[in-house]
Design a protein around this motif. Structure first.
Motif, mmCIF file in Angstrom:
data_model
loop_
_atom_site.group_PDB
_atom_site.id
_atom_site.type_symbol
_atom_site.label_atom_id
_atom_site.label_comp_id
_atom_site.label_asym_id
_atom_site.label_seq_id
_atom_site.Cartn_x
_atom_site.Cartn_y
_atom_site.Cartn_z
ATOM 1 N N ARG A 79 -7.916 2.676 -3.103
ATOM 2 C CA ARG A 79 -7.228 1.388 -3.151
ATOM 3 C C ARG A 79 -6.877 0.895 -1.763
ATOM 4 N NH1 ARG A 79 -2.390 -0.716 -2.464
ATOM 5 N NH2 ARG A 79 -1.454 1.301 -2.011
ATOM 6 N N THR A 80 -6.991 -0.408 -1.592
ATOM 7 C CA THR A 80 -6.487 -1.053 -0.390
ATOM 8 C C THR A 80 -6.049 -2.442 -0.776
ATOM 9 O OG1 THR A 80 -6.941 -1.572 1.949
ATOM 10 C CG2 THR A 80 -8.672 -2.066 0.344
ATOM 11 N N SER A 81 -5.276 -3.089 0.076
ATOM 12 C CA SER A 81 -4.870 -4.470 -0.180
ATOM 13 C C SER A 81 -4.964 -5.255 1.107
ATOM 14 C CB SER A 81 -3.437 -4.527 -0.735
ATOM 15 O OG SER A 81 -2.498 -4.262 0.284
ATOM 16 N N THR A 82 -4.989 -6.574 0.960
ATOM 17 C CA THR A 82 -5.162 -7.435 2.135
ATOM 18 C C THR A 82 -3.946 -7.417 3.049
ATOM 19 O OG1 THR A 82 -4.345 -9.317 0.864
ATOM 20 C CG2 THR A 82 -6.734 -8.979 0.926
ATOM 21 N N THR A 83 -2.824 -6.956 2.546
ATOM 22 C CA THR A 83 -1.612 -6.962 3.359
ATOM 23 C C THR A 83 -1.366 -5.655 4.095
ATOM 24 O OG1 THR A 83 -0.282 -6.222 1.487
ATOM 25 C CG2 THR A 83 -0.520 -8.608 1.809
ATOM 26 N N GLU A 84 -2.230 -4.676 3.894
ATOM 27 C CA GLU A 84 -2.006 -3.362 4.477
ATOM 28 C C GLU A 84 -2.989 -3.063 5.603
ATOM 29 O OE1 GLU A 84 -0.344 -0.825 0.682
ATOM 30 O OE2 GLU A 84 -2.491 -0.956 1.006
ATOM 31 N N GLN A 85 -2.501 -2.429 6.653
ATOM 32 C CA GLN A 85 -3.353 -1.906 7.718
ATOM 33 C C GLN A 85 -3.588 -0.440 7.400
ATOM 34 O OE1 GLN A 85 -4.566 -3.771 10.236
ATOM 35 N NE2 GLN A 85 -3.563 -5.585 9.391
ATOM 36 N N THR A 86 -4.601 -0.172 6.622
ATOM 37 C CA THR A 86 -4.787 1.193 6.151
ATOM 38 C C THR A 86 -6.259 1.544 6.131
ATOM 39 O OG1 THR A 86 -4.219 2.722 4.369
ATOM 40 C CG2 THR A 86 -4.924 0.504 3.723
ATOM 41 N N ILE A 87 -6.553 2.764 5.726
ATOM 42 C CA ILE A 87 -7.918 3.263 5.691
ATOM 43 C C ILE A 87 -8.748 2.440 4.705
ATOM 44 C CG2 ILE A 87 -7.273 4.977 3.960
ATOM 45 C CD1 ILE A 87 -9.349 6.851 5.183
ATOM 46 N N SER A 88 -9.978 2.107 5.069
ATOM 47 C CA SER A 88 -10.823 1.251 4.251
ATOM 48 C C SER A 88 -11.263 1.952 2.968
ATOM 49 C CB SER A 88 -12.055 0.814 5.039
ATOM 50 O OG SER A 88 -12.921 1.931 5.253
ATOM 51 N N ILE A 89 -11.757 1.159 2.029
ATOM 52 C CA ILE A 89 -12.248 1.700 0.760
ATOM 53 C C ILE A 89 -13.368 2.703 1.013
ATOM 54 C CG2 ILE A 89 -13.580 1.134 -1.306
ATOM 55 C CD1 ILE A 89 -10.729 0.455 -1.708
ATOM 56 N N ASP A 90 -14.358 2.309 1.814
ATOM 57 C CA ASP A 90 -15.503 3.186 2.085
ATOM 58 C C ASP A 90 -15.059 4.500 2.720
ATOM 59 O OD1 ASP A 90 -17.219 1.318 1.052
ATOM 60 O OD2 ASP A 90 -17.813 0.489 2.984
ATOM 61 N N ALA A 91 -14.114 4.416 3.658
ATOM 62 C CA ALA A 91 -13.630 5.626 4.322
ATOM 63 C C ALA A 91 -12.876 6.526 3.340
ATOM 64 C CB ALA A 91 -12.731 5.256 5.495
ATOM 65 N N GLN A 92 -12.124 5.922 2.430
ATOM 66 C CA GLN A 92 -11.413 6.705 1.418
ATOM 67 C C GLN A 92 -12.390 7.452 0.515
ATOM 68 O OE1 GLN A 92 -8.138 4.704 -0.735
ATOM 69 N NE2 GLN A 92 -8.185 3.133 0.853
ATOM 70 N N VAL A 93 -13.407 6.730 0.050
ATOM 71 C CA VAL A 93 -14.394 7.347 -0.848
ATOM 72 C C VAL A 93 -15.122 8.482 -0.134
ATOM 73 C CG1 VAL A 93 -16.530 6.969 -2.125
ATOM 74 C CG2 VAL A 93 -14.695 5.263 -2.229
ATOM 75 N N GLU A 94 -15.476 8.263 1.122
ATOM 76 C CA GLU A 94 -16.166 9.296 1.889
ATOM 77 C C GLU A 94 -15.283 10.533 2.050
ATOM 78 O OE1 GLU A 94 -18.320 9.982 6.258
ATOM 79 O OE2 GLU A 94 -17.376 8.069 5.765
ATOM 80 N N THR A 95 -14.014 10.308 2.378
ATOM 81 C CA THR A 95 -13.078 11.423 2.551
ATOM 82 C C THR A 95 -12.926 12.226 1.261
ATOM 83 O OG1 THR A 95 -11.820 10.266 4.265
ATOM 84 C CG2 THR A 95 -10.691 12.048 3.092
ATOM 85 N N MET A 96 -12.780 11.524 0.145
ATOM 86 C CA MET A 96 -12.583 12.211 -1.134
ATOM 87 C C MET A 96 -13.853 12.910 -1.612
ATOM 88 S SD MET A 96 -9.960 9.728 -3.261
ATOM 89 C CE MET A 96 -10.754 8.158 -2.888
ATOM 90 N N THR A 97 -15.010 12.329 -1.311
ATOM 91 C CA THR A 97 -16.274 12.969 -1.680
ATOM 92 C C THR A 97 -16.430 14.302 -0.951
ATOM 93 O OG1 THR A 97 -17.322 10.815 -2.082
ATOM 94 C CG2 THR A 97 -18.780 12.705 -1.705
ATOM 95 N N LYS A 98 -16.118 14.307 0.349
ATOM 96 C CA LYS A 98 -16.203 15.534 1.137
ATOM 97 C C LYS A 98 -15.158 16.549 0.672
ATOM 98 C CE LYS A 98 -18.043 13.367 5.334
ATOM 99 N NZ LYS A 98 -17.782 13.043 6.760
ATOM 100 N N TRP A 99 -13.972 16.051 0.344
ATOM 101 C CA TRP A 99 -12.899 16.940 -0.112
ATOM 102 C C TRP A 99 -13.292 17.619 -1.422
ATOM 103 C CZ3 TRP A 99 -9.559 17.491 -4.259
ATOM 104 C CH2 TRP A 99 -8.416 18.267 -4.037
ATOM 105 N N CYS A 100 -13.889 16.857 -2.340
ATOM 106 C CA CYS A 100 -14.321 17.422 -3.620
ATOM 107 C C CYS A 100 -15.416 18.472 -3.419
ATOM 108 C CB CYS A 100 -14.823 16.316 -4.547
ATOM 109 S SG CYS A 100 -13.508 15.299 -5.255
ATOM 110 N N ALA A 101 -16.337 18.184 -2.503
ATOM 111 C CA ALA A 101 -17.424 19.126 -2.239
ATOM 112 C C ALA A 101 -16.888 20.436 -1.681
ATOM 113 C CB ALA A 101 -18.422 18.507 -1.272
ATOM 114 N N SER A 102 -15.921 20.337 -0.763
ATOM 115 C CA SER A 102 -15.380 21.543 -0.142
ATOM 116 C C SER A 102 -14.485 22.335 -1.089
ATOM 117 C CB SER A 102 -14.596 21.183 1.127
ATOM 118 O OG SER A 102 -13.484 20.363 0.816
ATOM 119 N N ASN A 103 -13.941 21.653 -2.107
ATOM 120 C CA ASN A 103 -13.058 22.329 -3.068
ATOM 121 C C ASN A 103 -13.739 22.579 -4.415
ATOM 122 O OD1 ASN A 103 -10.066 22.470 -1.926
ATOM 123 N ND2 ASN A 103 -10.963 20.549 -1.211
ATOM 124 N N GLN A 104 -15.047 22.330 -4.459
ATOM 125 C CA GLN A 104 -15.864 22.593 -5.646
ATOM 126 C C GLN A 104 -15.387 21.812 -6.877
ATOM 127 O OE1 GLN A 104 -15.846 26.910 -5.921
ATOM 128 N NE2 GLN A 104 -17.598 27.060 -4.545
#
Length: 221
Positions: free
Chosen positions: A8-33
């Protein structure tokens, strides 16, 4: 574990992008099986739980095909402490797991305490950001600078509204044609013929023309 991923992201937040979030979680899932059963993204404020993306993620979570809900951080789920804790209790009560890339919610007194602390910190951060933004806007206004979207007919230079002569000419012509008795549809046809277009490069529609003329004709005079 089978998990549904929510970014999740919103137009009012300075936060990690959607693509970066998905990439981070994909790698996290792979490393944690963990196995990802669905990836859901949304552009919405974290102040409410009544979000299409979140409700879709919960529907998947509560099905027999999923065991846990994963977000990058707790504030991607919600920025409101009470709402976060209410949703967490519901998820745990249904025998499901709430996961974050920086930790998970454990059904122990210590785990619940840390979860409450993280939720409180996320809400405090949101309130501090809102406060700083409000102070900054008031400072700009006190300096005579424009705050908000620039109206049609103007550009912004050094924080000040400056007349855009091309757009002002469009407003003036549309206003004169209306005073001559032409309908909005007829005015649109004339402007299109004379290559007078909207700021986005598209021809005027009746609704956009009404908006421009009604709101800006006094400024063009």
């Amino acid at each position: 574990m089978r998990v549904v991923v929510l970014a999740r992201t919103s137009t009012t937040e300075q936060t990690i992008s959607i693509d970066a979030q998905v990439e981070t979680m994909t790698k996290w899932c792979a490393s944690n099986q963990h196995t990802i059963v669905e990836v859901i993204t949304e552009h919405a404020s974290g102040k409410s739980l009544d979000r299409v993306g979140l409700q879709r993620a919960l529907a998947t979570l509560y099905s027999d095909a999923c065991d846990g809900l994963l977000t990058v951080k707790q504030d991607r789920l919600s920025r409101d402490t009470i709402q976060t804790l209410t949703l967490t209790n519901e998820i745990v009560a249904r025998g499901k797991v709430l996961l974050f890339c920086d930790g998970s919610v454990e059904a122990t007194p210590e785990g619940k305490f840390l979860h409450t602390l993280r939720a409180s910190l996320a809400q405090m951060e949101r309130e501090n950001i809102a406060k700083r933004t409000s102070v900054a806007l008031k400072q700009l206004q006190s300096e005579g600078k424009h705050v908000g979207r620039k109206p049609y007919g103007f550009s912004i230079k050094n924080g000040m509204l400056v007349r855009d002569e091309r757009e002002q000419a469009t407003i003036l012509k549309a206003t004169k044609l209306r005073k001559m008795g032409l309908s909005y549809a007829q005015v649109v046809s004339v402007l299109t013929r004379d290559h007078m277009i909207q700021r986005n490069g598209k021809p005027f529609s009746v609704s956009s023309l009404c908006n421009v003329v009604l709101k800006n004709y006094n400024k063009a005079a």
